[in-house]
Design an enzyme around this catalytic site. Structure first.
Site, PDB file in Angstrom:
ATOM      1  N   LYS A  22       0.838  -1.215   0.000  1.00  0.00           N
ATOM      2  CA  LYS A  22       0.000   0.000   0.000  1.00  0.00           C
ATOM      3  C   LYS A  22       0.869   1.260   0.000  1.00  0.00           C
ATOM      4  CE  LYS A  22      -1.732   1.689   3.976  1.00  0.00           C
ATOM      5  NZ  LYS A  22      -1.473   3.138   4.181  1.00  0.00           N
ATOM      6  N   ASN A  23       1.866   1.294   0.863  1.00  0.00           N
ATOM      7  CA  ASN A  23       2.648   2.528   1.018  1.00  0.00           C
ATOM      8  C   ASN A  23       3.598   2.784  -0.155  1.00  0.00           C
ATOM      9  OD1 ASN A  23       1.335   3.026   3.353  1.00  0.00           O
ATOM     10  ND2 ASN A  23       3.095   2.707   4.714  1.00  0.00           N
ATOM     11  N   ARG A 100      -4.562  10.855   4.282  1.00  0.00           N
ATOM     12  CA  ARG A 100      -3.505  11.842   4.367  1.00  0.00           C
ATOM     13  C   ARG A 100      -2.547  11.797   3.171  1.00  0.00           C
ATOM     14  NH1 ARG A 100      -0.087  14.690   7.631  1.00  0.00           N
ATOM     15  NH2 ARG A 100       2.020  14.163   7.044  1.00  0.00           N
ATOM     16  N   CYS A 124      -4.714  13.565  12.530  1.00  0.00           N
ATOM     17  CA  CYS A 124      -4.912  12.135  12.318  1.00  0.00           C
ATOM     18  C   CYS A 124      -4.832  11.409  13.646  1.00  0.00           C
ATOM     19  CB  CYS A 124      -3.845  11.624  11.368  1.00  0.00           C
ATOM     20  SG  CYS A 124      -3.851   9.867  11.173  1.00  0.00           S
ATOM     21  N   ARG A 129       0.760  15.113  12.821  1.00  0.00           N
ATOM     22  CA  ARG A 129       1.153  14.889  11.427  1.00  0.00           C
ATOM     23  C   ARG A 129       1.013  16.108  10.510  1.00  0.00           C
ATOM     24  NH1 ARG A 129      -0.803   8.953   9.636  1.00  0.00           N
ATOM     25  NH2 ARG A 129       1.120   8.944   8.469  1.00  0.00           N
ATOM     26  N   PRO A 130       1.839  17.130  10.723  1.00  0.00           N
ATOM     27  CA  PRO A 130       1.790  18.302   9.838  1.00  0.00           C
ATOM     28  C   PRO A 130       2.398  18.013   8.452  1.00  0.00           C
ATOM     29  CG  PRO A 130       3.517  18.553  11.499  1.00  0.00           C
ATOM     30  CD  PRO A 130       2.843  17.243  11.770  1.00  0.00           C
ATOM     31  N   ILE A 131       2.306  19.006   7.552  1.00  0.00           N
ATOM     32  CA  ILE A 131       2.878  18.830   6.204  1.00  0.00           C
ATOM     33  C   ILE A 131       3.930  19.893   5.917  1.00  0.00           C
ATOM     34  CG2 ILE A 131       0.929  17.621   5.140  1.00  0.00           C
ATOM     35  CD1 ILE A 131       0.159  20.423   3.936  1.00  0.00           C
ATOM     36  N   ASP A 132       4.455  20.519   6.991  1.00  0.00           N
ATOM     37  CA  ASP A 132       5.400  21.621   6.795  1.00  0.00           C
ATOM     38  C   ASP A 132       6.640  21.212   5.989  1.00  0.00           C
ATOM     39  OD1 ASP A 132       5.808  20.040   9.120  1.00  0.00           O
ATOM     40  OD2 ASP A 132       7.305  21.449   9.855  1.00  0.00           O
ATOM     41  N   LEU A 133       7.116  19.982   6.167  1.00  0.00           N
ATOM     42  CA  LEU A 133       8.330  19.576   5.432  1.00  0.00           C
ATOM     43  C   LEU A 133       8.065  19.471   3.931  1.00  0.00           C
ATOM     44  CD1 LEU A 133       9.898  16.816   7.754  1.00  0.00           C
ATOM     45  CD2 LEU A 133      10.247  19.283   7.795  1.00  0.00           C
ATOM     46  N   ASP A 313       5.237   1.281  11.772  1.00  0.00           N
ATOM     47  CA  ASP A 313       4.063   0.562  11.280  1.00  0.00           C
ATOM     48  C   ASP A 313       3.990  -0.890  11.769  1.00  0.00           C
ATOM     49  OD1 ASP A 313       3.150   2.798  10.036  1.00  0.00           O
ATOM     50  OD2 ASP A 313       3.599   2.146   7.988  1.00  0.00           O
ATOM     51  N   ILE A 335       8.495   7.867  16.546  1.00  0.00           N
ATOM     52  CA  ILE A 335       8.116   8.587  15.317  1.00  0.00           C
ATOM     53  C   ILE A 335       6.834   9.397  15.529  1.00  0.00           C
ATOM     54  CG2 ILE A 335       7.545   8.368  12.858  1.00  0.00           C
ATOM     55  CD1 ILE A 335      10.247   7.274  13.180  1.00  0.00           C
ATOM     56  N   ARG A 405      -8.411  -0.690   4.931  1.00  0.00           N
ATOM     57  CA  ARG A 405      -7.551   0.316   4.294  1.00  0.00           C
ATOM     58  C   ARG A 405      -6.197  -0.297   3.925  1.00  0.00           C
ATOM     59  NH1 ARG A 405      -6.033   4.912   7.729  1.00  0.00           N
ATOM     60  NH2 ARG A 405      -4.654   5.100   5.958  1.00  0.00           N
TER      61      ARG A 405
HETATM   62  C1  UD1 Z   1       4.477   7.203   5.951  1.00  0.00           C
HETATM   63  C2  UD1 Z   1       3.615   5.961   5.884  1.00  0.00           C
HETATM   64  C3  UD1 Z   1       3.121   5.562   7.259  1.00  0.00           C
HETATM   65  C4  UD1 Z   1       4.306   5.433   8.224  1.00  0.00           C
HETATM   66  C5  UD1 Z   1       5.181   6.686   8.193  1.00  0.00           C
HETATM   67  C6  UD1 Z   1       6.462   6.544   9.009  1.00  0.00           C
HETATM   68  C7  UD1 Z   1       2.584   6.096   3.700  1.00  0.00           C
HETATM   69  C8  UD1 Z   1       1.360   6.314   2.903  1.00  0.00           C
HETATM   70  N1  UD1 Z   1       2.478   6.234   5.012  1.00  0.00           N
HETATM   71  O1  UD1 Z   1       3.642   8.246   6.445  1.00  0.00           O
HETATM   72  O2  UD1 Z   1       2.431   4.325   7.162  1.00  0.00           O
HETATM   73  O3  UD1 Z   1       3.817   5.235   9.545  1.00  0.00           O
HETATM   74  O4  UD1 Z   1       5.570   6.971   6.832  1.00  0.00           O
HETATM   75  O5  UD1 Z   1       7.221   5.468   8.542  1.00  0.00           O
HETATM   76  O6  UD1 Z   1       3.624   5.749   3.176  1.00  0.00           O
HETATM   77  N2  UD1 Z   1       6.199  15.196   9.876  1.00  0.00           N
HETATM   78  C9  UD1 Z   1       6.238  16.556  10.099  1.00  0.00           C
HETATM   79  N3  UD1 Z   1       6.082  17.397   9.025  1.00  0.00           N
HETATM   80  C10 UD1 Z   1       5.881  16.932   7.762  1.00  0.00           C
HETATM   81  C11 UD1 Z   1       5.844  15.542   7.531  1.00  0.00           C
HETATM   82  C12 UD1 Z   1       6.013  14.698   8.619  1.00  0.00           C
HETATM   83  O7  UD1 Z   1       6.408  17.007  11.219  1.00  0.00           O
HETATM   84  O8  UD1 Z   1       5.734  17.738   6.845  1.00  0.00           O
HETATM   85  C13 UD1 Z   1       6.399  14.267  11.005  1.00  0.00           C
HETATM   86  C14 UD1 Z   1       5.222  13.342  11.272  1.00  0.00           C
HETATM   87  O9  UD1 Z   1       4.256  13.963  12.076  1.00  0.00           O
HETATM   88  C15 UD1 Z   1       5.902  12.175  11.943  1.00  0.00           C
HETATM   89  C16 UD1 Z   1       7.268  12.118  11.229  1.00  0.00           C
HETATM   90  O10 UD1 Z   1       7.452  13.389  10.646  1.00  0.00           O
HETATM   91  O11 UD1 Z   1       6.109  12.443  13.300  1.00  0.00           O
HETATM   92  C17 UD1 Z   1       7.384  11.059  10.162  1.00  0.00           C
HETATM   93  O12 UD1 Z   1       6.288  11.147   9.289  1.00  0.00           O
HETATM   94  P1  UD1 Z   1       6.384  10.749   7.753  1.00  0.00           P
HETATM   95  O13 UD1 Z   1       7.591   9.905   7.532  1.00  0.00           O
HETATM   96  O14 UD1 Z   1       6.226  11.969   6.933  1.00  0.00           O
HETATM   97  O15 UD1 Z   1       5.085   9.857   7.600  1.00  0.00           O
HETATM   98  P2  UD1 Z   1       4.134   9.754   6.335  1.00  0.00           P
HETATM   99  O16 UD1 Z   1       4.900   9.936   5.092  1.00  0.00           O
HETATM  100  O17 UD1 Z   1       2.929  10.602   6.570  1.00  0.00           O
END
Ligand code: UD1
Length: 426
Positions: A22-23, A100, A124, A129-133, A313, A335, A405
């Protein structure tokens, strides 16, 4: 409402075929947005998240059709994604709120169309889980980011330019988003502190067969030399290491013996090492990984970290395992800040777990007892199913949509190797 009823106590033995990941599939399904030629993905799992992303792609104007008459039977299905006419560059709230990973369309759309608007993925269940990065990385390539009414708009009227991205910590999704975007940006992009997960390598392989110029995927530094256009390609989705790891836990918990067909040990070495420490005998067969019990089950300690360390995971599933292992285990979640929601549910089945901040101490009990439980997220649901496989009596798992899912035909696969498990509708 559908429920899963598991009658515990059956030893699992046989072969489980592991589906496409899936991922890996979700980011791969966004690559067609980068080209006007069709992209064919094979070995796609049939999962609710795949349907949600298909709906979003359809909304954007991508046509998705079954490739080569395939679409039934085992071995996953093949779909053709044709994004020759992108009709809309807005990913609406109604679809994004369900998943997400929808944020992964942002980079490819802005790279191809010069602008894109995506609803902000909401908070979530497993943390903030922000998207700032994702957004900072896009800015480094010259995109202008604006927020309005719960939507994020990225635009690059003059086109994107390669840039230097250094992530303060590892993010799988942000690495994927910028990798796809950089493939079409003018000039060279370097991504430092990139995620090294196998899904990144799989995405890079697909992009490379579409004509992208990428080096270093799977390492901390990825370099992308942008090209003017990408072309169509055919790519097979990698096997699901989380699904494989979950069934590996089932083999050990039930003192069983399972061949996980298609699984790749190199994608899941950290969980396999812990399983071996806990009492599994693991061997690499020609067509997969075999996991069998040595008759004992010993506690263990885990800290979740980005790949190649132990994956978040798999944390919930290993907590179910620790619940019935000899001695105490400590599991630290490093994480996500709120990923212990399976703890109270496992305790309802008789597990002895104490949480202190980001660490949980699990004292193994002799037996679990079946009960009604409710899952709050995907992997938490799987931990309850695993506990149900060894609990006395019936375990009833509500809110099945979480499992659907991410686990393809869960009850069929488990029943075929000896589990007593039914999906019922009340
Ligand atoms: C992906 C996986 C999810 C897995 C996670 C960590 C998919 C669809 N999902 O989620 O199953 O649990 O990797 O291996 O592949 N973060 C920020 N800002 C950002 C992005 C992330 O602060 O812009 C933080 C998150 O809140 C978290 C950490 O970074 O604490 C890691 O998250 P990330 O690796 O981005 O997870 P996903 O890609 O969402």
């Amino acid at each position: 409402m559908e429920k899963l009823v598991i009658t515990g106590g059956k030893r699992l033995e046989g072969t489980i075929e592991i589906s496409g990941a899936k991922n890996a599939a979700l980011p791969l399904m966004c690559t067609p947005l980068l080209t006007d030629e069709p992209v064919i993905l094979t070995n796609l799992p049939r999962l609710a998240d795949i349907t949600t992303l298909t709906d979003l792609l359809n909304h954007l104007g991508v046509t998705v059709t079954i490739a080569g008459g395939d679409g039934t039977g085992s071995g996953g299905r093949s779909l053709t994604f044709d994004a020759s006419n992108i009709a809309d560059t807005v990913a609406p709230y109604d679809i994004v709120r369900k998943m997400r990973a929808s944020i992964l369309v942002l980079g490819p759309l802005v790279a191809r169309m010069g602008e894109a608007t995506v609803s902000m993925p909401g908070g979530c269940a497993i943390g903030n889980r922000p998207i700032d990065l994702h957004l900072k990385a896009l800015e480094a390539l010259g995109a202008v980011i604006e927020m309005e009414d719960g939507y994020v708009r990225a635009s690059a009227p003059g086109g994107l330019k390669g840039g230097s991205v250094r992530f303060p910590f590892v993010s799988v999704g942000a690495t994927e988003n910028i990798l796809m975007t950089a493939a079409l940006a003018k000039g060279t992009t370097t991504i430092e502190n990139a995620a090294r997960e196998p899904e990144i390598t799989d995405l890079s392989k697909c992009l490379t067969s579409m004509g992208a110029r990428i080096s270093g995927a799977g390492s901390e530094t990825i370099t992308v030399e942008g090209v003017e256009r990408l072309h169509g390609a055919t790519h097979a989705v990698m096997p699901d290491r989380v699904e494989a790891g979950s069934y590996a836990v089932a083999a050990l918990m039930t003192r069983g013996n399972l061949l996980l067909k298609n699984a790749r040990a190199e994608d899941m070495q950290a969980p396999l090492d812990v399983l071996a420490e806990a009492g599994a005998i693991i061997s690499n067969d020609a067509d997969g990984v075999r996991v069998k019990s040595n008759g004992h089950l010993q506690g263990f300690n885990i800290v979740t970290q980005p790949f190649p360390a132990f994956p978040t995971d798999m944390q919930a599933q290993f907590m179910a395992l620790a619940s019935v292992a000899d001695g105490a285990s400590v599991i630290t979640e490093a994480i996500f800040e709120n990923r212990f929601m399976h703890v109270p549910e496992l305790c309802r089945l008789g597990a002895d777990i104490a949480v202190n901040g980001s660490s949980a101490t699990i004292r193994g009990v002799n037996s679990l007892k079946g009960a009604q439980v409710m899952a709050t997220d995907l992997r938490a649901s799987m931990s309850l199913a695993l506990a149900g496989l060894v609990a006395d009596g019936d375990t009833v798992i509500n809110r099945l949509y979480h499992l659907d899912r991410g686990y393809e035909r869960l009850e069929d696969k488990l029943r075929a190797v000896g589990a007593q498990i039914e999906r019922v509708n009340d």
